[in-house]
Design an enzyme around this catalytic site. Structure first.
Site, mmCIF file in Angstrom:
data_model
loop_
_atom_site.group_PDB
_atom_site.id
_atom_site.type_symbol
_atom_site.label_atom_id
_atom_site.label_comp_id
_atom_site.label_asym_id
_atom_site.label_seq_id
_atom_site.Cartn_x
_atom_site.Cartn_y
_atom_site.Cartn_z
ATOM 1 N N TRP A 125 15.500 67.766 11.151
ATOM 2 C CA TRP A 125 14.772 66.499 10.951
ATOM 3 C C TRP A 125 13.730 66.650 9.843
ATOM 4 C CZ3 TRP A 125 9.584 65.320 11.398
ATOM 5 C CH2 TRP A 125 9.251 63.946 11.422
ATOM 6 N N HIS A 126 13.177 67.862 9.753
ATOM 7 C CA HIS A 126 12.100 68.078 8.793
ATOM 8 C C HIS A 126 12.591 68.093 7.352
ATOM 9 C CE1 HIS A 126 9.838 69.330 12.380
ATOM 10 N NE2 HIS A 126 8.786 68.968 11.687
ATOM 11 N N GLY A 127 13.848 68.448 7.153
ATOM 12 C CA GLY A 127 14.319 68.409 5.775
ATOM 13 C C GLY A 127 15.658 69.067 5.594
ATOM 14 N N PHE A 184 8.411 64.364 4.883
ATOM 15 C CA PHE A 184 9.493 64.230 5.841
ATOM 16 C C PHE A 184 9.802 62.756 6.108
ATOM 17 C CE2 PHE A 184 9.139 68.553 5.919
ATOM 18 C CZ PHE A 184 7.963 69.038 6.460
#
Lengths: 316, 483
Positions: free
Chosen positions: B326-328, B483
């Site tokens: 989800w963060h990247g 993000f």
């Protein structure tokens, strides 16, 4: 809601009062220092320049660290002041001169021209050097507000411009409380020789050095010379020494020569070219290929002063 | 437009007065105002992505109504799946497509196949990770029967685009729409509390996070030339930077919400005092972890229930890998998530995973007992190591960092910048930890209902403001904006 709004307004007024006081302390403190970026401005605004000054030197770092007014004064029997402003181009030389002229006069102007003199406006560099003068000279701030990106808040609210400049805040407060010496200070009449070790790092880069030639700056310089001549001022263009290895690599040196020769001829100004002065092969006189160190600046100042005197180039 | 800017202050003051005075008790008009303000706020950061936000909102608004009108559960499920796929598709396209294309090209190159595969110049819309999760949870909650689809498009669009939360969370659930449909009455105490929370958040962001960033960025810019001890110090300071930055932003967002009469979900609950990794994730970025717990972990847990404890472990690992992703779009984030997932294994096998950890203090002094203090320190060590993965641009840099730590320069004195810099930084970190500790049972560090003296409170406010000005550094963006 009414209670909240009234409380908020009261807190805001208290805060504005506090910030105004802190702004006064910090700005006053900075206006007392001889830190390089403030020294000349402080001399101008605090009346520390001799009113008998009859020679000023305009330029960038090659000016403030290479022209020793004390040496020039003793040889030429004049009063000089170094208005060199670090890291900038001709538009800022002129701004500094204009502010100087609000309070003082001169008969002679040396414009030191280096590789960057006729580059475009330098945006944002050392924008904090103008912070202490926001409330005392709006003319200066109006001249620089575009290139230094001052917002409406910076211009109108106390302390906003100091946001992110912790060192300036602390220096200002300590100076206000009496501290005399700080890092990067010690300019006298706008000059300080730099006792720094030689570094040839910039010569070892792959980039080809060139002289900056921006149409706006060129036009500004020509207009400046024309106006000063019309006002009876004596303008002399000086090219400072450049270390020989750098000089040999500059790709548009002929363009620089051609430009200044034509300006010299058109406006009848003396052009003194010291780029190949005898010391330009001696790295012990430089701290980098484009700047003389303290020893080099003493030798150079003496050379310039002797030439000015022997050739009778100054008017008194 | 960031919270710690004068532009935002002007924007919000104007909004505040229009909202409470100009449109007093006119709920629908207030919602319109919030919607316009939210889109203005979003457009100020990224105007090209405004149509995307609007279209995505409109599509999911329609999907919500369609789910309720479905003739059967199967049809409703199918529409929900479509909604989830659209939401994930948005994320995949904007966030991960370039990554997959690049990795595919690299894989072909490694196999000796020449290729001209290049990623597209896709610009990731700011805040996409946050608002797509809101959109997905909306359709899922409707399908589960937990909420009814709203017919009020303005309220729905405001919920999705709500400016305090759109760029970096918290990720509120669709029940927030109910607050938008309820009449808001100005509450003095709530507004004052909101101001205090904003001030505390600003302190953490400007004084702690941005100053830690100066040191951390300098070290990370030149890892090969740093001693092991410097790398360790930077690793620890990065933990404080991350916490102060993100929790500071969340505090400001929640404070702004309070000023407008809303209760936004808490996002941090003193994660620096976590007793183990499970406790840490119950306290850190709570809205993200609870979102993934409800929509990923719990369904997986049910699916794998026949595998016993190993089923839970597998569900946790998948959950945390997704948290990492989800963060990247980078393998480092995948490994970050995997790393945290693996840290759960001892807790699950020992049974500690099921117990809600509570820090014990001594009877006569409000400090943690030695054992719990040791657990907190150990937990933070594990978290710090994970942050090396989080901060690294690639696996190679992560390896370089860890290799840099593991040599004899570990015992040397770390580089500290000047005393003028590191002493205030250390003091500000200690202040932050102390305030968080003392106020740990309250909503936030500056919840001063226990300080009766107005003079003391105002001294604290003015000292905080002076510190914020004094220690401000040139603007550093909030970490979670990326993000």
């Amino acid at each position: 809601m009414k209670r909240f709004v009234l409380t908020f307004i009261a807190v805001l007024i208290g805060l504005l009062g506090l910030m105004t006081f802190v702004d006064y302390v910090v700005s006053s403190g900075l206006r007392k220092t001889t830190i390089r970026k403030y020294a000349a401005w402080n001399d101008i605004y605090n009346g520390h320049i001799d009113t008998a000054t009859n020679l000023v030197i305009l330029g960038a770092s090659c000016a403030w660290c290479e022209y020793n007014p004390q040496i020039i004064d003793s040889i030429c029997q004049c009063k000089s002041y170094n208005l060199g402003i670090d890291g900038h181009t001709f538009p800022m030389y002129q701004t500094r001169y204009d502010i100087y002229r609000k309070f003082y006069d001169t008969k002679n102007i040396i414009i030191n021209v280096d590789m960057g003199t006729l580059g475009g406006d330098i945006l944002g560099y050392e924008r904090e050097q103008f912070f202490p003068y926001f409330w005392i000279d709006r003319d200066l701030i109006n001249e620089v507000k575009e290139t230094k990106s001052y917002s409406l808040f910076d211009l109108n609210l106390p302390m906003c411009r100091y946001w992110g400049y912790r060192k300036e805040i602390e220096t200002g407060i300590m100076s206000y409380c009496g501290q005399k010496h700080f890092e990067d200070d010690g300019l006298v009449c706008g000059y300080r020789g730099n006792d720094w070790a030689w570094s040839r790092a910039s010569l070892d880069l792959d980039t080809v050095p060139s002289v900056a030639l921006n149409d706006y700056s060129i036009a500004l310089m020509e207009a400046f010379i024309r106006d000063q001549k019309r006002d009876g001022k004596n303008v002399i263009i000086v090219m400072n020494p450049i270390y020989h290895e750098l000089l040999d690599r500059i790709e548009n040196l002929e363009q620089m020569d051609s430009l200044y020769n034509s300006i010299s001829a058109e406006y009848d100004v003396t052009l003194l070219d010291y780029r190949r002065l005898w010391l330009n092969k001696d790295s012990t006189c430089f701290y980098n290929p484009s700047h003389l160190n303290k020893e080099g600046s003493i030798l150079f100042s003496a050379q310039v002063a002797n030439d000015l005197d022997s050739l009778g180039l100054l008017i008194y | 437009m960031v919270f710690n800017s004068l532009e935002f202050l002007v924007f919000f003051v104007v909004l505040f007065f229009l909202y409470w005075i100009g449109l007093k008790e006119k709920t629908k008009a207030q919602n319109w105002l919030l919607l316009i303000a939210s889109y203005f706020f979003y457009g100020y950061a990224s105007w090209k992505m405004v149509p995307l936000l609007l279209i995505a909102t409109a599509v999911f608004y329609g999907l919500g109504i369609w789910i309720r009108r479905a003739k059967s559960e199967k049809q409703a499920g199918g529409i929900t799946t479509l909604g989830v796929a659209l939401g994930i598709g948005l994320l995949v396209y904007f966030k991960y497509l370039n990554f997959f294309i690049d990795e595919f090209g690299n894989l072909l190159s490694h196999c000796g196949l020449q290729n001209n595969i290049h990623s597209f110049g896709i610009i990731m819309p700011i805040g996409i990770s946050f608002f797509t999760f809101k959109l997905i949870s909306y359709v899922v909650e409707i399908n589960r029967g937990k909420i009814e689809p709203t017919r009020d498009f303005v309220a729905f669009a405001t919920y999705i685009a709500f400016f305090p939360c759109i760029l970096s969370g918290p990720i509120d659930r669709p029940t927030f729409i109910g607050q938008l449909q309820t009449k808001r009455v100005f509450d003095y105490n709530q507004a004052v509390d909101g101001c205090r929370q904003i001030l505390w958040g600003l302190f953490k962001k400007v004084v702690v996070a941005d100053n830690c960033a100066t040191y951390v960025d300098a070290v990370w810019a030149d890892i090969p030339n740093q001693s092991g001890s410097t790398l360790i110090l930077a690793m620890v300071l990065y933990l404080f930077q991350m916490y102060a930055d993100f929790s500071g932003y969340s505090d400001m967002a929640i404070g702004v919400g309070k000023l407008l009469g809303f209760k936004i979900s808490q996002n941090f609950n003193n994660p620096l005092f976590a007793l183990n990794i499970a406790d840490y994730w119950r306290r850190w970025h709570m809205t993200l972890t609870s979102w993934l717990t409800d929509y990923v972990f719990m369904p997986l847990n049910v699916k794998f229930r026949e595998m016993g404890q190993w089923g839970i472990i597998l569900a946790i690992i998948i959950n945390f890998t997704l948290i990492g992703m989800w963060h990247g779009a980078n393998w480092t984030f995948v490994l970050f998530g995997l790393y945290h997932g693996l840290l759960y294994i001892p807790l699950i096998l020992s049974g500690a995973f099921y117990k809600k950890a509570k820090i014990k203090t001594y009877n006569n002094v409000d400090l943690p007992v030695l054992k719990d203090f040791g657990c907190v320190l150990l937990t933070m060590v594990f978290v710090c190591v994970g942050l090396i993965l989080f901060r690294s641009e690639n696996i190679g840099q992560c390896y370089e960092y860890i290799a840099g730590i593991c040599n004899k320069s570990l015992l040397s004195v770390p580089w500290l910048m000047t005393r003028h810099y590191y002493i205030p930084m250390i003091i500000s970190i200690l202040v932050m930890i102390s305030v968080d500790w003392i106020q740990r049972k309250r909503d936030h560090g500056y919840e001063f209902s226990n300080i009766k003296s107005a003079i003391v409170r105002y001294i604290i406010y003015f000292l905080t403001i002076i510190c914020i000005f004094w220690f401000s550094s040139p603007a550093v963006n909030f970490i979670y904006f990326q993000f």
